[in-house]
Design an enzyme around this catalytic site. Structure first.
Site, mmCIF file in Angstrom:
data_model
loop_
_atom_site.group_PDB
_atom_site.id
_atom_site.type_symbol
_atom_site.label_atom_id
_atom_site.label_comp_id
_atom_site.label_asym_id
_atom_site.label_seq_id
_atom_site.Cartn_x
_atom_site.Cartn_y
_atom_site.Cartn_z
ATOM 1 N N GLU A 57 10.513 0.368 10.200
ATOM 2 C CA GLU A 57 11.457 1.470 10.017
ATOM 3 C C GLU A 57 10.687 2.725 10.380
ATOM 4 O O GLU A 57 9.825 3.172 9.641
ATOM 5 C CB GLU A 57 11.969 1.480 8.575
ATOM 6 C CG GLU A 57 13.316 2.135 8.429
ATOM 7 C CD GLU A 57 13.202 3.610 8.192
ATOM 8 O OE1 GLU A 57 13.080 4.350 9.194
ATOM 9 O OE2 GLU A 57 13.214 4.027 7.032
ATOM 10 N N CYS A 99 13.046 10.432 7.809
ATOM 11 C CA CYS A 99 13.070 9.853 9.153
ATOM 12 C C CYS A 99 14.464 9.944 9.768
ATOM 13 O O CYS A 99 14.607 10.017 10.981
ATOM 14 C CB CYS A 99 12.597 8.410 9.112
ATOM 15 S SG CYS A 99 13.336 7.473 7.773
ATOM 16 N N GLU A 147 9.786 14.282 16.700
ATOM 17 C CA GLU A 147 10.125 14.347 15.286
ATOM 18 C C GLU A 147 9.231 15.392 14.617
ATOM 19 O O GLU A 147 8.009 15.278 14.652
ATOM 20 C CB GLU A 147 9.903 12.975 14.654
ATOM 21 C CG GLU A 147 10.358 12.894 13.223
ATOM 22 C CD GLU A 147 10.251 11.479 12.673
ATOM 23 O OE1 GLU A 147 9.247 10.805 12.953
ATOM 24 O OE2 GLU A 147 11.174 11.069 11.950
ATOM 25 N N LYS A 202 0.836 -1.199 0.000
ATOM 26 C CA LYS A 202 0.000 0.000 0.000
ATOM 27 C C LYS A 202 0.868 1.245 0.000
ATOM 28 O O LYS A 202 1.615 1.491 0.947
ATOM 29 C CB LYS A 202 -0.905 0.052 1.235
ATOM 30 C CG LYS A 202 -1.861 1.247 1.179
ATOM 31 C CD LYS A 202 -2.603 1.483 2.475
ATOM 32 C CE LYS A 202 -1.888 2.396 3.427
ATOM 33 N NZ LYS A 202 -1.759 3.797 2.964
ATOM 34 N N GLU A 222 4.532 5.985 16.208
ATOM 35 C CA GLU A 222 3.196 5.796 16.784
ATOM 36 C C GLU A 222 2.461 4.643 16.088
ATOM 37 O O GLU A 222 1.939 3.738 16.737
ATOM 38 C CB GLU A 222 2.431 7.117 16.614
ATOM 39 C CG GLU A 222 1.078 7.154 17.237
ATOM 40 C CD GLU A 222 0.299 8.400 16.794
ATOM 41 O OE1 GLU A 222 0.867 9.237 16.064
ATOM 42 O OE2 GLU A 222 -0.868 8.503 17.172
ATOM 43 N N GLY A 237 3.823 2.395 14.098
ATOM 44 C CA GLY A 237 4.631 1.181 14.212
ATOM 45 C C GLY A 237 4.314 0.402 15.477
ATOM 46 O O GLY A 237 4.208 -0.831 15.466
#
Lengths: 287, 475
Positions: free
Chosen positions: B255, B289, B386, B181, B236, B238
């Site tokens: 990741e 990231c 982040e 996706k 969050e 993940g």
């Protein structure tokens, strides 16, 4: 037959290189396979588990920073000391697991050899699992395996010594430190092993051993923010999914071992790999 | 200052179509989910309508992937799989310009980045992994390592095509089939990749690409017949995925987010360091990231470095992503822009000193001027969270030990940077910084041969290199 009264051992926890009783003041009776009383073991608590994590974290810097050669010698030293107490372990394994002395001998011998096997890995892991990366540019890039950190280990419930050694040695070989919850009903060989560790140059805090109820203590370790990885080997089946869910809260590495793992066969690298991070370092080349 | 004439790449090159459909079992089909409209974040105009998957479409795609796995792909010799994957690499190279323009239109990133980084690196990932397909026995996982089965993959919007390549290439090389996706806001290049895969004649069902929002991602990762889940995105989400997969036995790699420290010592070559800092945080608008979002600078050179940095940042050109001179493009979505604004406001409220580039911003679209916060303390949100935008937080240190302590003072651990002329110090720092990638005297370098991935809450598993194969093998 001597009528001397023998000195019975008090079995305690092993945290930060010391042998404290459980802070909870609790103990529980441990029986042999026929239900006869063997000893009382300390019934570790949440607080004991947290103290053990603190000790493991404190030990991580120097243990992970030790040379691989040094770690190899320490693990080999464990084998040496274990060999010297072979008879004691044969008796304890026979009592704990309800096996014949001959079977117990082969289990103890395999446990000693397992330490030797992992001792030899410490200074080869990086060569086998690391790499020099041929990147498409003027850079030197290399990758090295590094220990994940503090590992919470739920030791196998059945194999009280060989299984225990087989789950601890791969954790510490690469520089991790650990908090181990022993087999609930067969904890005594683990405590005797901690006496071996304490006299084998394994720095205090590298291995911490807690006896007690697995289902009571494990959830605290699974959710603990300063635990980096979780080995579910000795988890009750009914608890596994819950522990994994808790572990997700801090993105822990979770080892879900194969059901009925056979600890008598020579392992592969999977348990070492489970607690390693790969670090890739780049630097430009040029004059 | 230089004067620049506009140098736009033509959007016609993107071959934009009004409608895109999902790719299932080798065919482009309408999804039964609510179609989404993907917009150009630089202009806010609708680019195309894209069909999305419903739960039953997810099931259809997983079934197609399972069939393809059982009947074809898992049985095919690695040497044959390899040739299919090489074909994909070549077609990406052949259509590189089209893909780059389309990526910049849909994502907002500058054309020079999509042209020079995203698309060529995507091709390189397929080329690299193709070669592994018939050499897995040499990868160190035993003589004949087996694939896992059907891989469910969910990727983010910051590197849409590149992330698809990072996910699909190793999965196929190892013998798995794929349901992927793409992100809701950037589905287009993945669907052109589907076209490429179709033209490369891959057996139907080996790769399925189904657009949609988070619910589609959840349906894929939680599907009972998916054996392997790979997710790139926020920490969050993940954590939610890891929690949902508890007890299922599915193999998972994550990741996730990062808050990388970029450490500059007083002996660093300052002009090079400035370039590296700028690249570290403003590359891809900071939607990275592994962005170097926390600058740790040795106290004795902090003022000098900050002044040089501001001078350099003032020359960055923010604007039309299709202009070849653009350095910083559009923020990918209104939602992300709001998040960046909210966090930067918290920085001011918490007492950090804000400096913002004087560059002009376009009237339309989602843009955010490069911003630097100084006097940042470790407890501030802008030092902990982040931001995923062109915002740099500057902290200082005195000793190497303090630099290490501050660099590691985060639950993340994806990347780190170190700038110094002293080789032994580089290696000393690299050993101690708890991050999956350490760039020394450089930043933001990526290569399919170099493993990439995080420590701690930045996720687990690696992508790239021999190490990255483990994620797609039953070992």
């Amino acid at each position: 037959m001597s009528d001397r009264v023998t000195v019975a051992k008090t079995y305690k926890l092993y945290i930060g290189g010391a042998f404290p009783r459980s802070e909870s003041g609790r103990s529980y009776p441990v029986s042999d396979s026929k239900g006869g009383f063997l000893a009382n073991a300390a019934q570790g608590s949440r607080k004991d588990a947290r103290d053990a994590v603190t000790a493991a974290r404190k030990a991580f810097g120097s243990w992970s920073g030790a040379t691989a050669y040094n770690r190899g010698q320490v693990l080999y030293r464990v084998a040496e000391v274990l060999e010297g107490r072979r008879e004691q372990f044969i008796t304890e394994v026979a009592q704990s697991e309800g096996v014949q002395l001959k079977k117990a001998q082969s289990v103890v011998d395999a446990a000693i050899d397992r330490w030797v096997w992992y001792a030899g890995w410490t200074d080869k892991i990086a060569a086998v699992l690391g790499s020099s990366n041929p990147v498409a540019g003027p850079y030197f890039s290399f990758s090295t395996p590094e220990p994940t950190g503090v590992v919470a280990v739920l030791a196998p419930q059945q194999s009280s010594l060989l299984g225990l050694v087989s789950v601890i040695a791969p954790v510490i070989a690469s520089g991790n430190t650990c908090v181990v919850i022993t087999s609930q009903d067969r904890p005594l060989p683990a405590i005797t092993l901690s006496e071996v560790l304490a006299t084998s140059d394994v720095p205090g805090g590298v291995v911490n051993i807690i006896t007690g109820r697995t289902a009571e203590i494990a959830p605290w370790l699974a959710s603990h923010a300063d635990v980096n990885a979780l080995d579910l080997t000795g988890s009750p089946e009914s608890l596994r999914a819950d522990l994994e869910r808790s572990a997700a809260g801090t993105v822990k590495r979770v080892l879900r071992n194969k059901v009925n793992e056979d600890f008598t066969v020579t392992p592969d690298l999977s348990r070492i790999r489970a607690y390693l991070e790969t670090k890739t370092v780049w630097h430009p080349t040029g004059v | 200052m230089w004067e620049y004439a506009p140098a736009p790449e033509s959007r016609d090159i993107a071959n934009l179509k009004p409608n895109y459909r999902m790719f299932v079992d080798g065919k482009f089909v309408e999804g039964s989910g609510e179609p989404l409209k993907t917009i150009n974040p630089a202009t806010e105009e609708v680019l195309a309508e894209v069909s999305t998957a419903s739960a039953s479409d997810v099931d259809t795609a997983v079934k197609a992937a399972r069939r393809a796995y059982d009947r074809v792909w898992s049985k095919m010799p690695g040497s044959e799989r390899a040739k299919y994957i090489y074909r994909i690499a070549r077609q990406i190279q052949e259509r590189a310009r089209e893909l780059a323009v389309l990526e910049s239109l849909d994502n907002g990133k500058p054309i020079k980045e999509s042209r020079d980084v995203d698309v060529p690196t995507a091709a390189a990932h397929f080329f690299y992994h193709a070669g592994w397909a018939d050499k897995l026995g040499y990868a160190g996982y035993g003589p004949d390592p087996k694939p896992l089965g059907v891989a469910g993959q969910v990727i983010p919007w910051n590197f849409p095509l590149l992330m698809a390549a990072w996910k699909i290439a190793p999965a196929l090389a190892c013998g798995n089939t794929v349901v992927l996706k793409p992100a809701e806001t950037t589905p287009l290049t993945a669907l052109v990749l589907a076209e490429i895969i179709q033209q490369c004649d891959l057996p139907p069902g080996v790769v399925n690409i189904i657009p949609g929002a988070g619910d589609v991602g959840a349906a894929i990762t939680e599907h009972g017949d998916v054996n392997k889940v790979a997710f790139t995105g926020s920490t969050e989400v993940g954590k939610i995925i890891q929690g949902k997969l508890a007890g299922t036995g599915k193999k998972l790699t994550l990741e996730l987010g990062g808050k990388a420290a970029n450490v500059v010592f007083d002996d660093a070559p300052l002009d090079q360091a400035v370039e590296g800092i700028v690249n570290g945080i403003f590359f891809n608008q900071g939607h990275v990231c592994c962005a170097g979002s926390r600058l740790l600078v040795q106290e004795s050179i902090a003022d000098e470095l900050l002044a040089k940095l501001q001078t350099r940042i003032n020359t960055l050109r923010v604007g039309d992503p299709l202009d070849k001179n653009t350095d910083v493009g559009a923020i990918n979505s209104r939602e992300q822009l709001v998040k960046i604004k909210e966090l930067t406001e918290s920085g001011e409220a918490e007492g950090a000193q804000r400096w913002t580039s004087s560059c002009p911003l376009p009237d339309k679209g989602f843009f955010f001027a490069p911003t630097v916060f100084s006097n940042v303390s470790q407890a501030m949100r802008i030092a902990r969270e982040e931001i995923f935008g062109p915002v740099l937080s500057v902290l200082t240190f005195r000793t190497p030990e303090e630099a290490v302590a501050k660099a590691n003072n985060t639950p993340y651990g994806l990347s780190a940077g170190v700038w110094t002329e002293k080789g032994s110090r580089i290696l000393w720092m690299a050993q101690r910084m708890r991050a999956g990638v350490v760039w020394s005297n450089t930043f933001n370098r990526f290569d399919p041969a170099a493993p990439f991935g995080g420590y701690q809450e930045s996720g687990f598993g690696r992508e790239g290199g021999r190490t990255g194969l483990e994620a797609y093998l039953d070992v």
